[in-house]
Design a protein around this motif. Structure first.
Motif, PDB file in Angstrom:
ATOM      1  N   ALA A   1       0.840  -1.203   0.000  1.00 34.04           N
ATOM      2  CA  ALA A   1       0.000   0.000   0.000  1.00 34.04           C
ATOM      3  C   ALA A   1       0.874   1.252   0.000  1.00 34.04           C
ATOM      4  N   ARG A   2       2.026   1.183   0.656  1.00 32.19           N
ATOM      5  CA  ARG A   2       2.971   2.305   0.648  1.00 32.19           C
ATOM      6  C   ARG A   2       3.869   2.276  -0.584  1.00 32.19           C
ATOM      7  N   ALA A   3       4.242   1.096  -1.034  1.00 30.40           N
ATOM      8  CA  ALA A   3       5.250   0.971  -2.095  1.00 30.40           C
ATOM      9  C   ALA A   3       4.715   1.197  -3.498  1.00 30.40           C
TER      10      ALA A   3
ATOM     11  N   GLN B   1      12.694  -3.786 -23.124  1.00 37.30           N
ATOM     12  CA  GLN B   1      13.635  -2.715 -22.797  1.00 37.30           C
ATOM     13  C   GLN B   1      13.003  -1.724 -21.825  1.00 37.30           C
ATOM     14  N   SER B   2      11.760  -1.316 -22.073  1.00 36.97           N
ATOM     15  CA  SER B   2      11.101  -0.383 -21.156  1.00 36.97           C
ATOM     16  C   SER B   2      10.840  -1.044 -19.801  1.00 36.97           C
ATOM     17  N   ARG B   3      10.615  -2.356 -19.796  1.00 36.15           N
ATOM     18  CA  ARG B   3      10.479  -3.084 -18.526  1.00 36.15           C
ATOM     19  C   ARG B   3      11.750  -2.935 -17.717  1.00 36.15           C
ATOM     20  N   GLU B   4      12.882  -3.184 -18.342  1.00 35.11           N
ATOM     21  CA  GLU B   4      14.164  -3.080 -17.638  1.00 35.11           C
ATOM     22  C   GLU B   4      14.396  -1.659 -17.129  1.00 35.11           C
ATOM     23  N   GLU B   5      14.144  -0.660 -17.969  1.00 36.76           N
ATOM     24  CA  GLU B   5      14.354   0.732 -17.574  1.00 36.76           C
ATOM     25  C   GLU B   5      13.439   1.134 -16.422  1.00 36.76           C
ATOM     26  N   THR B   6      12.182   0.725 -16.484  1.00 41.80           N
ATOM     27  CA  THR B   6      11.214   1.077 -15.447  1.00 41.80           C
ATOM     28  C   THR B   6      11.571   0.421 -14.126  1.00 41.80           C
ATOM     29  N   ARG B   7      11.951  -0.838 -14.172  1.00 44.38           N
ATOM     30  CA  ARG B   7      12.326  -1.546 -12.939  1.00 44.38           C
ATOM     31  C   ARG B   7      13.602  -0.960 -12.343  1.00 44.38           C
ATOM     32  N   ASN B   8      14.566  -0.609 -13.181  1.00 41.36           N
ATOM     33  CA  ASN B   8      15.794   0.014 -12.680  1.00 41.36           C
ATOM     34  C   ASN B   8      15.508   1.384 -12.070  1.00 41.36           C
ATOM     35  N   ALA B   9      14.590   2.132 -12.670  1.00 41.22           N
ATOM     36  CA  ALA B   9      14.227   3.455 -12.144  1.00 41.22           C
ATOM     37  C   ALA B   9      13.623   3.341 -10.745  1.00 41.22           C
TER      38      ALA B   9
ATOM     39  N   ARG C   1      16.164   3.412  -8.043  1.00 38.16           N
ATOM     40  CA  ARG C   1      16.799   4.708  -7.787  1.00 38.16           C
ATOM     41  C   ARG C   1      15.935   5.616  -6.909  1.00 38.16           C
ATOM     42  N   LYS C   2      14.715   5.203  -6.628  1.00 38.71           N
ATOM     43  CA  LYS C   2      13.820   6.004  -5.796  1.00 38.71           C
ATOM     44  C   LYS C   2      14.015   5.641  -4.328  1.00 38.71           C
ATOM     45  N   ARG C   3      14.165   6.664  -3.541  1.00 41.23           N
ATOM     46  CA  ARG C   3      14.353   6.456  -2.110  1.00 41.23           C
ATOM     47  C   ARG C   3      13.096   5.800  -1.517  1.00 41.23           C
ATOM     48  N   GLY C   4      13.261   4.689  -0.869  1.00 44.26           N
ATOM     49  CA  GLY C   4      12.153   3.983  -0.244  1.00 44.26           C
ATOM     50  C   GLY C   4      11.806   2.662  -0.907  1.00 44.26           C
ATOM     51  N   TRP C   5      12.125   2.523  -2.211  1.00 51.69           N
ATOM     52  CA  TRP C   5      11.804   1.268  -2.898  1.00 51.69           C
ATOM     53  C   TRP C   5      12.591   0.109  -2.292  1.00 51.69           C
ATOM     54  N   ASP C   6      13.867   0.336  -2.010  1.00 51.41           N
ATOM     55  CA  ASP C   6      14.704  -0.716  -1.433  1.00 51.41           C
ATOM     56  C   ASP C   6      14.164  -1.166  -0.073  1.00 51.41           C
ATOM     57  N   GLU C   7      13.590  -0.237   0.665  1.00 55.69           N
ATOM     58  CA  GLU C   7      13.017  -0.582   1.963  1.00 55.69           C
ATOM     59  C   GLU C   7      11.814  -1.505   1.792  1.00 55.69           C
TER      60      GLU C   7
ATOM     61  N   VAL D   1      11.330  -3.622  -0.648  1.00 54.11           N
ATOM     62  CA  VAL D   1      11.861  -4.935  -1.013  1.00 54.11           C
ATOM     63  C   VAL D   1      12.420  -5.634   0.225  1.00 54.11           C
ATOM     64  N   TYR D   2      13.131  -4.887   1.054  1.00 53.41           N
ATOM     65  CA  TYR D   2      13.731  -5.438   2.275  1.00 53.41           C
ATOM     66  C   TYR D   2      12.672  -6.078   3.173  1.00 53.41           C
ATOM     67  N   TYR D   3      11.517  -5.425   3.295  1.00 51.01           N
ATOM     68  CA  TYR D   3      10.481  -5.930   4.193  1.00 51.01           C
ATOM     69  C   TYR D   3       9.588  -6.996   3.570  1.00 51.01           C
ATOM     70  N   THR D   4       9.487  -7.045   2.252  1.00 46.90           N
ATOM     71  CA  THR D   4       8.572  -8.017   1.639  1.00 46.90           C
ATOM     72  C   THR D   4       9.254  -9.312   1.199  1.00 46.90           C
ATOM     73  N   VAL D   5      10.517  -9.258   0.835  1.00 48.60           N
ATOM     74  CA  VAL D   5      11.195 -10.484   0.371  1.00 48.60           C
ATOM     75  C   VAL D   5      11.154 -11.603   1.417  1.00 48.60           C
ATOM     76  N   PRO D   6      11.348 -11.328   2.701  1.00 50.80           N
ATOM     77  CA  PRO D   6      11.279 -12.430   3.679  1.00 50.80           C
ATOM     78  C   PRO D   6       9.897 -13.078   3.793  1.00 50.80           C
TER      79      PRO D   6
END
Length: 139
Positions: A60-62, A96-104, A107-113, A115-120
């Motif tokens: 809901a936040r991500a 190609q746009s899939r790769e670019e969009t996922r990589n983008a 680069r956004k602050r908060g996306w990694d967080e 992933v950190y909380y949902t992968v487990p």
């Protein structure tokens, strides 16, 4: 008639079938018809039992990190059939746009967080690329 012939031909190739009744996450966009051409990625996550609420709260936040390019089509979870299964449907112009969009997103602050909380919470995950048929409202 054409559809009946298709069903008959399909039945010769069908090895197994699995059904689910899905509900839509309230924080996702409602799937609407799209102009194409697009490809679609269906990402399926099988979660650990008891983690659906935590998954939903994190997403809901991500989801805001994945809205810029209108790639978020729909998010669903199983209600009947195999439980604790989540499906995310994403639209892209091409791989190609899939790769670019996922990589983008990374680069956004908060996306990694997120992933950190949902992968487990995940037991298994799968990604499928789909090309819509001409009759599909999702082009």
């Amino acid at each position: 008639q054409e559809y009946l012939e298709f069903r008959k031909e399909r039945s010769r190739m069908l090895l197994s079938r699995r059904n689910q009744l899905l509900l839509e996450f309230s924080f996702w966009n409602e799937p609407l018809p799209r102009r194409g051409p697009n490809i679609y990625e269906l990402r399926t996550y099988k979660l650990k039992p008891g983690t659906m609420i935590e998954w939903g709260n994190n997403w809901a936040r991500a989801i805001k990190y994945r809205q810029e390019n209108q790639e978020a089509v729909g998010g669903f979870f199983s209600q009947i059939g195999e439980l604790y299964v989540v499906h995310h449907l994403w639209a892209y112009r091409d791989l190609q746009s899939r790769e670019e969009t996922r990589n983008a997103a990374w680069r956004k602050r908060g996306w990694d967080e997120n992933v950190y909380y949902t992968v487990p919470l995940i037991r298994t995950m799968e990604s499928r690329i789909m090309i819509p048929l001409k009759i599909s409202p999702l082009q």
